[in-house]
Design an enzyme around this catalytic site. Structure first.
Site, PDB file in Angstrom:
ATOM      1  N   ASP A  19       0.594  -1.053  -0.243  1.00 23.65           N
ATOM      2  CA  ASP A  19       0.266  -0.291  -0.233  1.00 23.65           C
ATOM      3  C   ASP A  19       0.884   1.777   0.369  1.00 23.65           C
ATOM      4  O   ASP A  19       1.979   1.625   0.838  1.00 23.65           O
ATOM      5  CB  ASP A  19      -0.920   0.122   1.414  1.00 23.65           C
ATOM      6  CG  ASP A  19      -1.832  -0.270   1.545  1.00 23.65           C
ATOM      7  OD1 ASP A  19      -2.781  -1.660   0.753  1.00 23.65           O
ATOM      8  OD2 ASP A  19      -2.930  -0.844   1.907  1.00 23.65           O
ATOM      9  N   ARG A  68      -0.656  -0.698  -8.764  1.00 24.33           N
ATOM     10  CA  ARG A  68      -2.072  -0.405  -8.134  1.00 24.33           C
ATOM     11  C   ARG A  68      -2.420   0.718  -8.209  1.00 24.33           C
ATOM     12  O   ARG A  68      -1.652   1.374  -7.575  1.00 24.33           O
ATOM     13  CB  ARG A  68      -2.637  -1.041  -6.952  1.00 24.33           C
ATOM     14  CG  ARG A  68      -4.523  -0.416  -5.914  1.00 24.33           C
ATOM     15  CD  ARG A  68      -4.202  -0.590  -4.593  1.00 24.33           C
ATOM     16  NE  ARG A  68      -3.601  -1.595  -4.423  1.00 24.33           N
ATOM     17  CZ  ARG A  68      -3.433  -2.175  -2.900  1.00 24.33           C
ATOM     18  NH1 ARG A  68      -3.004  -1.052  -2.279  1.00 24.33           N
ATOM     19  NH2 ARG A  68      -3.174  -2.924  -2.203  1.00 24.33           N
TER      20      ARG A  68
HETATM   21  P1  FDA Z   1     -14.614   8.299  -6.087  1.00 26.62           P
HETATM   22  O1  FDA Z   1     -14.003   9.024  -4.688  1.00 26.62           O
HETATM   23  O2  FDA Z   1     -14.473   8.548  -7.218  1.00 26.62           O
HETATM   24  O3  FDA Z   1     -16.028   7.855  -5.438  1.00 26.62           O
HETATM   25  C1  FDA Z   1     -16.751   6.978  -6.597  1.00 26.62           C
HETATM   26  C2  FDA Z   1     -18.355   6.021  -5.964  1.00 26.62           C
HETATM   27  O4  FDA Z   1     -17.578   4.684  -4.922  1.00 26.62           O
HETATM   28  C3  FDA Z   1     -18.652   6.731  -4.458  1.00 26.62           C
HETATM   29  O5  FDA Z   1     -19.956   8.527  -5.554  1.00 26.62           O
HETATM   30  C4  FDA Z   1     -19.418   6.582  -3.817  1.00 26.62           C
HETATM   31  O6  FDA Z   1     -20.313   5.720  -3.845  1.00 26.62           O
HETATM   32  C5  FDA Z   1     -17.907   5.543  -3.243  1.00 26.62           C
HETATM   33  N1  FDA Z   1     -17.424   5.771  -2.314  1.00 26.62           N
HETATM   34  C6  FDA Z   1     -15.791   6.130  -2.537  1.00 26.62           C
HETATM   35  N2  FDA Z   1     -15.519   6.186  -1.476  1.00 26.62           N
HETATM   36  C7  FDA Z   1     -16.273   5.739  -0.266  1.00 26.62           C
HETATM   37  C8  FDA Z   1     -16.043   5.398   0.903  1.00 26.62           C
HETATM   38  N3  FDA Z   1     -15.283   5.426   1.549  1.00 26.62           N
HETATM   39  N4  FDA Z   1     -17.354   5.219   1.506  1.00 26.62           N
HETATM   40  C9  FDA Z   1     -19.004   4.731   0.551  1.00 26.62           C
HETATM   41  N5  FDA Z   1     -18.906   4.749  -0.490  1.00 26.62           N
HETATM   42  C10 FDA Z   1     -17.284   5.128  -1.076  1.00 26.62           C
HETATM   43  N6  FDA Z   1      -5.477   4.707  -0.931  1.00 26.62           N
HETATM   44  C11 FDA Z   1      -4.098   5.010  -0.945  1.00 26.62           C
HETATM   45  O7  FDA Z   1      -3.928   6.296  -0.383  1.00 26.62           O
HETATM   46  N7  FDA Z   1      -3.207   3.998  -0.816  1.00 26.62           N
HETATM   47  C12 FDA Z   1      -3.346   2.578  -0.799  1.00 26.62           C
HETATM   48  O8  FDA Z   1      -2.667   2.369  -0.342  1.00 26.62           O
HETATM   49  C13 FDA Z   1      -4.867   2.763  -1.121  1.00 26.62           C
HETATM   50  N8  FDA Z   1      -4.996   1.495  -1.755  1.00 26.62           N
HETATM   51  C14 FDA Z   1      -6.537   1.376  -2.089  1.00 26.62           C
HETATM   52  C15 FDA Z   1      -6.554  -0.007  -2.854  1.00 26.62           C
HETATM   53  C16 FDA Z   1      -7.811  -0.100  -3.158  1.00 26.62           C
HETATM   54  C17 FDA Z   1      -8.476  -1.189  -3.249  1.00 26.62           C
HETATM   55  C18 FDA Z   1      -9.258   0.371  -3.727  1.00 26.62           C
HETATM   56  C19 FDA Z   1     -10.557   1.104  -4.263  1.00 26.62           C
HETATM   57  C20 FDA Z   1      -9.015   2.056  -2.903  1.00 26.62           C
HETATM   58  C21 FDA Z   1      -7.374   2.258  -2.157  1.00 26.62           C
HETATM   59  N9  FDA Z   1      -7.139   3.148  -1.900  1.00 26.62           N
HETATM   60  C22 FDA Z   1      -5.786   3.491  -0.852  1.00 26.62           C
HETATM   61  C23 FDA Z   1      -7.986   4.557  -1.362  1.00 26.62           C
HETATM   62  C24 FDA Z   1      -8.251   5.016  -2.362  1.00 26.62           C
HETATM   63  O9  FDA Z   1      -6.965   6.054  -2.270  1.00 26.62           O
HETATM   64  C25 FDA Z   1      -9.137   6.356  -2.806  1.00 26.62           C
HETATM   65  O10 FDA Z   1      -8.981   7.389  -1.350  1.00 26.62           O
HETATM   66  C26 FDA Z   1     -10.627   5.361  -2.339  1.00 26.62           C
HETATM   67  O11 FDA Z   1     -10.924   4.623  -3.738  1.00 26.62           O
HETATM   68  C27 FDA Z   1     -12.068   6.250  -2.986  1.00 26.62           C
HETATM   69  O12 FDA Z   1     -11.828   7.281  -3.968  1.00 26.62           O
HETATM   70  P2  FDA Z   1     -12.475   6.418  -5.474  1.00 26.62           P
HETATM   71  O13 FDA Z   1     -11.042   6.613  -6.315  1.00 26.62           O
HETATM   72  O14 FDA Z   1     -12.534   4.986  -5.015  1.00 26.62           O
HETATM   73  O15 FDA Z   1     -14.215   6.708  -5.395  1.00 26.62           O
END
Ligand code: FDA
Length: 309
Positions: free
Chosen positions: A135, A184
């Site tokens: 991570d 990732r």
């Molecule tokens: P985005 O913010 O664009 O949201 C898209 C939709 O997803 C939202 O409209 C909502 O429906 C849903 N959603 C997103 N977050 C949600 C929440 N907390 N609760 C409920 N619904 C939610 N970060 C990091 O700094 N270091 C790392 O190593 C990792 N590792 C990691 C692994 C995996 C498998 C994932 C999916 C994510 C991470 N992250 C991470 C977290 C990443 O940086 C980020 O903060 C989150 O994925 C939220 O951003 P998105 O792009 O997913 O969704």
């Protein structure tokens, strides 16, 4: 990153010790956590992994914990991962990787200690040909994390690393990764200052799309860590334009978030992996999930008021 202006206040509030005590000490706090965390034991994590396997998803177990204060704690964290890997390898046919945080394996105490612990985990993982994905934590750890990854990659192929699209530096970091290492790609979950990271959601999304393009062009297996349907669809188009398929690449989702989307992509035949956290040190993980979506915090507060904890 939608709702970005609220991230700061949410992380500030959840960072206060009295708030931490209320959340970890009340049943509603633990109930909210169970939406995002499989449970406190390795058995809970494995049970969740098996359940998701039945619905067509691969898994990645994350034993929660970060910023340990002693070499003994770091070594104990590595022991826990070695045990988890043994159990994964005994569960024949279960497609399950692991995710690790380097500050849980001693990075605050020195790069050499982290390398030693990561190599112990990688050696156990190699016995079952299991990938260990590192991570990415707050920006002050990025250089040291990439250094550890570079060093262990010289001896082990079964290691991948997360990169954060919100950091300016990532645009350069992608050109100095070990060849073909799985990456990732995530937006980034920590509260970072404007000197080092994009603050606007549209800028982060644009950086994410650029980085995905560069990583694919440079031959890295791409693990898309996002729940954002636009970014997932954009990457699918990118692969198609280059005459590529999802083979070697995958979508990764966090346990408990957008289950509808996870199932939809499984049904459509995409490779999907769920990141499954387990363990009793769930509070820092929960605060990041709350900050991403302040509605999670309001849900917690309104339940606390209604039920009195
Ligand atoms: P985005 O913010 O664009 O949201 C898209 C939709 O997803 C939202 O409209 C909502 O429906 C849903 N959603 C997103 N977050 C949600 C929440 N907390 N609760 C409920 N619904 C939610 N970060 C990091 O700094 N270091 C790392 O190593 C990792 N590792 C990691 C692994 C995996 C498998 C994932 C999916 C994510 C991470 N992250 C991470 C977290 C990443 O940086 C980020 O903060 C989150 O994925 C939220 O951003 P998105 O792009 O997913 O969704």
């Amino acid at each position: 990153m939608s709702g970005a202006p609220l991230r700061g206040p949410v992380l500030f509030v959840t960072g206060l010790e009295p708030v931490r005590r209320i959340v970890t000490g009340t049943s509603i706090g633990r109930r909210v956590a169970t939406r995002f965390v499989a449970g406190e034991s390795l058995d809970d994590g494995l049970r969740a992994a098996r359940g998701l396997a039945r619905s067509g998803m691969a898994a990645m177990l994350d034993h929660l914990g970060e910023n340990v204060a002693s070499a003994e704690q770091a070594s104990a964290a590595a022991d826990q991962y070695v045990l988890a890997l043994k159990r994964i390898h005994e569960a024949e046919g279960l497609d399950c990787n692991i995710a690790i945080k380097l500050t849980q394996l001693g990075l605050d105490l020195g790069i050499d200690l982290a390398v030693e612990n990561v190599e112990r985990v990688l050696s156990a993982a190699a016995e079952g040909n299991t990938l260990v994905e590192v991570d990415m934590e707050a920006h002050g750890y990025v250089s040291a994390t990439l250094e550890v990854v570079r060093r262990v990659r010289e001896r082990y192929d079964n290691v991948g690393v997360a990169l954060q699209a919100y950091l300016f530096r990532t645009a350069a970091d992608v050109f100095h990764l070990p060849e073909r290492i799985p990456v990732r790609l995530v937006k980034g979950a920590y509260l970072e200052p404007a000197e080092v990271a994009y603050q606007r959601a549209d800028e982060v999304d644009a950086a994410f799309a650029r980085l995905a393009t560069t990583l694919v062009a440079r031959g890295h297996p791409l693990h898309l860590g996002t729940h954002n349907p636009r970014l997932l669809a954009g990457t699918t188009r990118l692969l198609r334009r280059r005459g590529l398929r999802w083979e070697g690449h995958e979508m990764q989702f966090l346990y408990g978030i957008r289950r509808d989307l996870q199932q939809r992509y499984v049904r459509e035949g995409y490779p999907v992996r769920a990141y499954i956290p387990y363990g009793d040190e769930w509070y820092p993980y929960l605060t990041r999930r709350m900050a991403e979506r302040p509605a999670n915090l309001w849900f917690f507060v309104s339940n606390l008021i209604r039920t009195g904890g």
